[in-house]
Write an enzyme that holds these catalytic residues in place. Structure first.
Site, mmCIF file in Angstrom:
data_model
loop_
_atom_site.group_PDB
_atom_site.id
_atom_site.type_symbol
_atom_site.label_atom_id
_atom_site.label_comp_id
_atom_site.label_asym_id
_atom_site.label_seq_id
_atom_site.Cartn_x
_atom_site.Cartn_y
_atom_site.Cartn_z
ATOM 1 N N TYR A 143 12.553 15.066 -1.085
ATOM 2 C CA TYR A 143 13.123 14.026 -2.348
ATOM 3 C C TYR A 143 11.873 13.676 -3.409
ATOM 4 O O TYR A 143 11.303 13.053 -3.019
ATOM 5 C CB TYR A 143 13.613 13.078 -1.348
ATOM 6 C CG TYR A 143 14.071 11.556 -1.886
ATOM 7 C CD1 TYR A 143 15.510 12.303 -2.071
ATOM 8 C CD2 TYR A 143 13.506 10.499 -2.020
ATOM 9 C CE1 TYR A 143 16.256 10.566 -2.981
ATOM 10 C CE2 TYR A 143 14.601 9.378 -2.600
ATOM 11 C CZ TYR A 143 15.530 9.705 -2.942
ATOM 12 O OH TYR A 143 16.127 9.127 -4.222
ATOM 13 N N ASP A 238 4.518 14.938 -5.935
ATOM 14 C CA ASP A 238 5.161 13.674 -6.136
ATOM 15 C C ASP A 238 4.384 13.078 -4.813
ATOM 16 O O ASP A 238 4.525 13.136 -3.243
ATOM 17 C CB ASP A 238 6.771 13.837 -5.612
ATOM 18 C CG ASP A 238 7.099 12.234 -6.136
ATOM 19 O OD1 ASP A 238 6.341 11.410 -6.125
ATOM 20 O OD2 ASP A 238 8.283 12.769 -5.869
ATOM 21 N N LYS A 266 5.633 2.954 -4.638
ATOM 22 C CA LYS A 266 5.409 2.579 -2.943
ATOM 23 C C LYS A 266 4.620 1.868 -3.463
ATOM 24 O O LYS A 266 4.214 0.317 -3.416
ATOM 25 C CB LYS A 266 5.808 3.691 -1.760
ATOM 26 C CG LYS A 266 7.035 4.414 -2.156
ATOM 27 C CD LYS A 266 8.682 4.879 -0.813
ATOM 28 C CE LYS A 266 9.089 5.205 -0.935
ATOM 29 N NZ LYS A 266 9.776 6.789 -1.546
HETATM 30 C C1 LIG Z 1 10.825 7.233 -2.105
HETATM 31 C C2 LIG Z 1 10.340 8.588 -2.904
HETATM 32 C C3 LIG Z 1 10.688 8.448 -4.309
HETATM 33 C C4 LIG Z 1 11.434 7.487 -5.333
HETATM 34 O O1 LIG Z 1 10.618 6.384 -5.002
HETATM 35 P P1 LIG Z 1 12.266 4.909 -5.612
HETATM 36 O O2 LIG Z 1 11.464 4.265 -5.966
HETATM 37 O O3 LIG Z 1 12.585 5.024 -4.211
HETATM 38 O O4 LIG Z 1 13.150 5.079 -6.944
HETATM 39 C C5 LIG Z 1 10.184 9.836 -4.737
HETATM 40 N N1 LIG Z 1 9.668 10.608 -4.551
HETATM 41 C C6 LIG Z 1 9.042 10.990 -3.096
HETATM 42 C C7 LIG Z 1 8.705 11.468 -2.557
HETATM 43 C C8 LIG Z 1 9.772 9.137 -2.237
HETATM 44 O O5 LIG Z 1 9.331 9.229 -0.864
#
Ligand SMILES: *Cc1c(COP(=O)(O)O)cnc(C)c1O
Length: 427
Positions: A143, A238, A266
């Site tokens: 994701y 990511d 995060k």
């Molecule tokens: C949470 C997440 C996102 C998106 O971040 P948001 O702050 O919710 O937009 C993107 N990539 C990864 C791997 C994530 O866990």
């Protein structure tokens, strides 16, 4: 029992689609009313009815120090008194950029944004602008936020709700996304052989966290690095979850692999809305105002978010024992859970990387989205409800990670394991 949460949820549904501002919060796949949270402190969250829970959701990753850490709260309050947003550069943004740059060597320059979604979306645009190519490769079950190109066969809530893609995404755009199975380099090689000169980037969660925790198999990330290097493709890690979760830096520090671009979010926001993307200078210099690739944000580098983030990073940097401590607690929980599941004769496959873990309700090894999908999600839902009723707040989906924070205690672990023992007795 959860009277207040139930009445709040009813009311929320009148004004907010599904009663929530992010889909997984609705607890749909576990078929209970979501808890409305009133406050949180340390390892605990408290719902509107006053119940206390040991929290493993950790706001989906950011709260590595636990909730309401006094130093973080103090930093936010101090910043707020000086004004909450200026739309102009501040010294704190340099401090944040320097800290990220020092911690993650591949990140030579970095730009702050307000969410992980925004970070990834911008990194993809930059990769496309840099290479002059349009196609991207991503992996099933990973994701990367909810930007159009990235919602095809995605993890997290998309997986939980069983949505293969999303209406509203133009087919022309979806066609540019090539989806491949995680942990398998052969299909990547074939795709690159076939479309090589059209592929702008490969984006991957170096440890997948959004189909449940699925670590990379030895050689997978190394292969991605080799393949991308040989074809001028931008490799994007990511690390929105893994950044500062597994070590002071990214998973790339541990793996010894340098991607071209890295996305963060995060933890670096310390619980406030933040994202960042950065990497090789020659790519980052393509960004406006230096270069032609446009990206901007009214609240980017927001003073409160920078204060919370910088303070969090400092605490992580200066406590040498922190990562060992949280990894050790996760190890204990996973080891004991494994034993309890085996005693019960219940098939479960537990993956743990550092302080993040998932117990998959399946007998087979989980190494990609197809194998994660063999899980008995109905059984998971019963397990989830059993744990919740005993004061343990797990992510309300089989396809998410549990996070241990520095605020968790041995007492929390004992409570978690007794809850697990009792819940398994019920199943
Ligand atoms: C949470 C997440 C996102 C998106 O971040 P948001 O702050 O919710 O937009 C993107 N990539 C990864 C791997 C994530 O866990």
């Amino acid at each position: 029992m959860n009277k207040k949460s139930e009445s709040l949820f009813k009311k929320a549904n009148k004004f907010i689609p599904g009663g929530v501002n992010s889909p997984v919060r609705a607890f749909r796949s576990v078929e209970v009313t979501p808890l409305f949270i009133a406050r949180a402190s340390g390892s605990k969250i408290y719902d509107a009815d006053g119940h206390e829970y040991v929290d493993y959701v950790s706001s989906w990753g950011p709260m590595i120090l636990g909730h309401s850490h006094p130093s973080v709260i103090r930093a936010i309050c101090r910043a707020a008194r000086r004004g909450t947003s200026y739309g102009a550069p501040t010294e704190m943004e340099i401090r944040m950029a320097e800290m990220i740059r020092r911690a993650i060597p591949s990140v030579e320059m970095v730009r702050m944004v307000s969410s992980g979604t925004e970070a990834v979306m911008s990194a993809i645009r930059l990769a496309r602008g840099f290479t002059g190519r349009e196609k991207i490769i991503k992996f099933e079950g990973c994701y990367h936020g909810h930007a159009d190109s990235l919602l095809v066969k995605a993890g997290s809530g998309v997986a939980t709700l069983g949505i293969p893609g999303s209406p509203g995404i133009p087919a022309k755009l979806a066609e540019l996304t090539i989806n491949l199975p995680f942990n398998d380099s052969a299909p990547v090689r074939s795709a690159v052989d076939r479309y090589g000169d059209e592929i702008a980037c490969i984006i991957v969660e170096p440890v997948a966290g959004n189909m449940g925790v699925v670590p990379p198999r030895p050689g997978f990330l190394e292969d991605l690095r080799k393949i991308t290097e040989s074809r001028g493709i931008v490799l994007i890690f990511d690390e929105v979850i893994t950044g500062f979760r597994l070590t002071y830096g990214g998973y790339q520090n541990l793996a010894g692999i340098e991607p071209d671009l890295t996305c963060l979010g995060k933890i670096i926001g310390g619980g406030l809305p933040v994202g960042a993307f950065g990497g090789k200078k020659k790519i980052m210099e393509m960004l406006a105002p230096l270069g032609p690739v446009y990206q901007a944000g009214t609240l980017s580098g927001n003073p409160l978010a920078m204060a919370a983030g910088v303070t969090t990073l400092k605490l992580l940097r200066d406590d040498r024992t922190l990562y060992d401590k949280i990894d050790g607690m996760a190890l204990t929980i996973c080891g004991e859970m494994k034993r309890l599941f085996a005693e019960k004769g219940l098939p479960a496959f537990i993956h743990r990387t550092g302080s993040m873990f998932t117990a998959f309700f399946t007998g087979s090894e989980v190494f990609d989205f197809a194998t994660a999908s063999t899980c008995d999600t109905k059984l998971f839902a019963r397990f989830f409800r059993g744990m919740l009723s005993r004061g343990v707040y797990l992510a309300p989906s089989q396809f998410e990670a549990a996070f241990v924070s520095a605020a968790h205690t041995n007492d929390d672990i004992d409570r978690t394991l007794s809850a697990c023992t009792e819940t398994l007795r019920e199943l």
